[in-house]
Design a protein around this motif. Structure first.
Motif, short mmCIF file in Angstrom:
data_model
loop_
_atom_site.label_atom_id
_atom_site.label_comp_id
_atom_site.label_asym_id
_atom_site.label_seq_id
_atom_site.Cartn_x
_atom_site.Cartn_y
_atom_site.Cartn_z
N SER A 15 0.71 -1.27 -0.07
CA SER A 15 0.13 0.05 0.08
C SER A 15 0.76 1.29 -0.02
CB SER A 15 -0.86 -0.01 1.23
OG SER A 15 -0.23 0.01 2.64
N TRP A 16 2.21 1.15 0.04
CA TRP A 16 3.18 2.35 0.09
C TRP A 16 4.25 1.73 -0.81
CZ3 TRP A 16 7.89 1.53 2.63
CH2 TRP A 16 7.77 0.67 3.64
N THR A 17 5.21 2.67 -0.86
CA THR A 17 6.35 2.31 -1.86
C THR A 17 7.71 2.46 -1.04
OG1 THR A 17 5.26 3.14 -3.78
CG2 THR A 17 7.40 2.92 -3.90
N PHE A 18 8.64 1.78 -1.41
CA PHE A 18 10.16 1.73 -0.79
C PHE A 18 10.84 1.79 -1.86
CE2 PHE A 18 13.91 -0.59 0.75
CZ PHE A 18 14.34 0.53 1.65
N PHE A 19 11.93 2.48 -1.83
CA PHE A 19 12.87 2.55 -2.96
C PHE A 19 14.29 2.90 -2.45
CE2 PHE A 19 15.58 5.26 -5.67
CZ PHE A 19 15.46 4.38 -6.86
N GLN A 20 15.28 2.05 -2.85
CA GLN A 20 16.98 2.38 -2.59
C GLN A 20 17.64 2.43 -3.68
OE1 GLN A 20 18.76 -0.65 -0.28
NE2 GLN A 20 17.99 -2.22 -1.22
N ARG A 21 18.55 3.32 -3.49
CA ARG A 21 19.66 3.27 -4.71
C ARG A 21 21.11 3.55 -3.90
NH1 ARG A 21 18.83 8.48 -7.91
NH2 ARG A 21 17.32 7.11 -8.94
N ASN A 22 21.96 2.50 -4.33
CA ASN A 22 23.30 2.60 -3.91
C ASN A 22 24.43 2.91 -4.76
OD1 ASN A 22 22.61 1.40 -1.38
ND2 ASN A 22 22.11 -0.57 -2.34
N ALA A 23 25.63 3.19 -4.07
CA ALA A 23 26.99 3.27 -4.86
C ALA A 23 26.93 4.55 -5.95
CB ALA A 23 27.50 1.91 -5.38
N GLN A 24 26.33 5.50 -5.48
CA GLN A 24 26.17 6.59 -6.47
C GLN A 24 27.26 7.57 -5.96
OE1 GLN A 24 23.06 7.39 -8.57
NE2 GLN A 24 23.41 5.12 -8.48
N THR A 25 27.99 8.20 -7.26
CA THR A 25 28.97 9.01 -6.88
C THR A 25 28.34 10.51 -6.92
OG1 THR A 25 29.38 9.27 -9.47
CG2 THR A 25 30.68 7.64 -8.04
N ALA A 26 27.03 10.67 -7.44
CA ALA A 26 26.31 11.96 -7.13
C ALA A 26 24.98 11.84 -7.56
CB ALA A 26 26.88 12.92 -8.59
N LEU A 27 24.09 12.70 -7.12
CA LEU A 27 22.71 12.83 -7.48
C LEU A 27 22.62 14.00 -8.47
CD1 LEU A 27 21.08 12.16 -4.15
CD2 LEU A 27 21.72 10.28 -6.19
N PRO A 28 21.84 13.90 -9.55
CA PRO A 28 21.80 15.05 -10.41
C PRO A 28 20.71 15.96 -9.88
CG PRO A 28 20.96 13.23 -11.25
CD PRO A 28 21.55 12.63 -10.00
N PHE A 29 20.48 17.14 -10.22
CA PHE A 29 19.63 17.96 -10.06
C PHE A 29 18.20 17.72 -10.61
CE2 PHE A 29 16.86 21.75 -10.21
CZ PHE A 29 17.39 22.68 -9.30
N ASN A 30 17.27 17.21 -10.09
CA ASN A 30 16.02 16.88 -10.45
C ASN A 30 14.87 17.30 -9.78
OD1 ASN A 30 13.90 15.32 -11.93
ND2 ASN A 30 14.08 13.47 -10.76
N TRP A 31 14.45 18.60 -10.19
CA TRP A 31 13.51 19.30 -9.53
C TRP A 31 11.91 18.89 -9.90
CZ3 TRP A 31 12.92 22.55 -5.59
CH2 TRP A 31 11.94 23.51 -5.80
#
Length: 288
Positions: A15-31
């Motif tokens: 009924s809800w959402t879980f998300f994960q992201r690993n091993a990123q060198t950067a997170l881009p600007f995503n407005w």
């Protein structure tokens, strides 16, 4: 710059959402924005967070809750080559919380607590450390166990004292703390903040004397009427600086300022930077 609308979907059987992201060198600007609440845990990151009209530094770990339709993003890099960015995100809807409350009255405090999420909430480092192991167990948990962990996360968060990030005007969050007569005044100001403010007219609207209105208004909003109007004007100016290419002088005039120098002073006092610097920070080369 217009924020992008993002569609969030839950997995079958959840009924809800879980998300994960690993091993990123950067997170881009995503407005972007979406109708769901979003709890974001960002680890090992150094850079900036953008929540509504708030711009703040992110250094190490960040735990932030954004309310429905509040634009947000992070623009960060890993703090070190051997410590890559890890992101954990939880999305849930207001209707989901309401259904919980309708079934189990024990969850009623969550509705009151979530009322402030429309401005974005940054939680303490102590709360972050309590949340980390709970979220860490979500990845390989069964849907039922993940739900239990989620409820534990919410229980930890509601006992914290987070910092509100964006202005109420930017997110459109109504004043939920005032009694009806003060709410009439805040609703009026939300519509007429561009106009000169007449305290006697506001007092008549609230059926109070001017002095009583000023005392009651500060008690319920934690701001004077002039401070509240300034927040509304600056909040709207921030939205215009982000979403339009209008000249700054035009934005100042359209939000109720007859003197550009006064606008610049109030803006810097509120945001710690000039209107031009604020606009530039949202129009980064990597922002598109």
């Amino acid at each position: 710059m217009k924020a992008n609308f993002e569609v969030i979907t839950a997995d079958n059987g959840e009924s809800w959402t879980f998300f994960q992201r690993n091993a990123q060198t950067a997170l881009p600007f995503n407005w972007h924005y979406h109708p769901e609440y979003e709890l974001s845990l960002v680890l090992n990151a150094s850079g900036s967070r953008y929540i509504g009209d708030h711009i703040g530094a992110c250094d190490g770990g960040d735990l932030v809750l954004t309310g429905p339709n509040l634009p947000h993003t992070w623009a960060v890099q890993a703090v070190a080559a051997d410590r890559l960015i890890a992101v954990r995100v939880i999305w849930f809807t207001h209707e989901w919380i309401e259904r919980l409350c309708a079934t189990c009255p024990e969850f009623q405090p969550l509705l009151r607590w979530l009322a402030d999420a429309g401005r974005g909430l940054k939680f303490s480092d102590a709360a972050l450390e309590r949340i980390r192991p709970l979220i860490a167990h979500m990845d390989d948990a069964t849907p039922m166990t993940r739900l239990i962990l989620m409820l534990q996360v919410l229980d930890v968060l509601k006992s914290d004292q987070p910092v509100q990030l964006s202005s109420a005007a930017f997110s459109g969050a109504p004043d939920r703390h005032g009694e009806s007569r003060i709410t009439r005044v805040t609703h009026y100001l939300t519509t007429h903040y561009r106009e000169p403010i007449d305290l006697r007219q506001l007092a008549t609207l609230a059926n109070l004397t001017v002095n009583s209105l000023c005392r009651a208004f500060r008690q319920h909003t934690r701001a004077s009427i002039s401070e509240y109007v300034a927040r509304l004007r600056i909040g709207r100016a921030c939205a215009e600086l982000i979403d339009s290419t209008k000249p700054i002088a035009t934005i100042a005039h359209d939000t109720g300022y007859r003197n550009l120098s006064h606008f610049n002073r109030q803006f810097r006092a509120s945001k710690g930077m000039s209107p031009g610097e604020f606009r530039t920070s949202f129009h980064r080369p990597d922002a598109g």
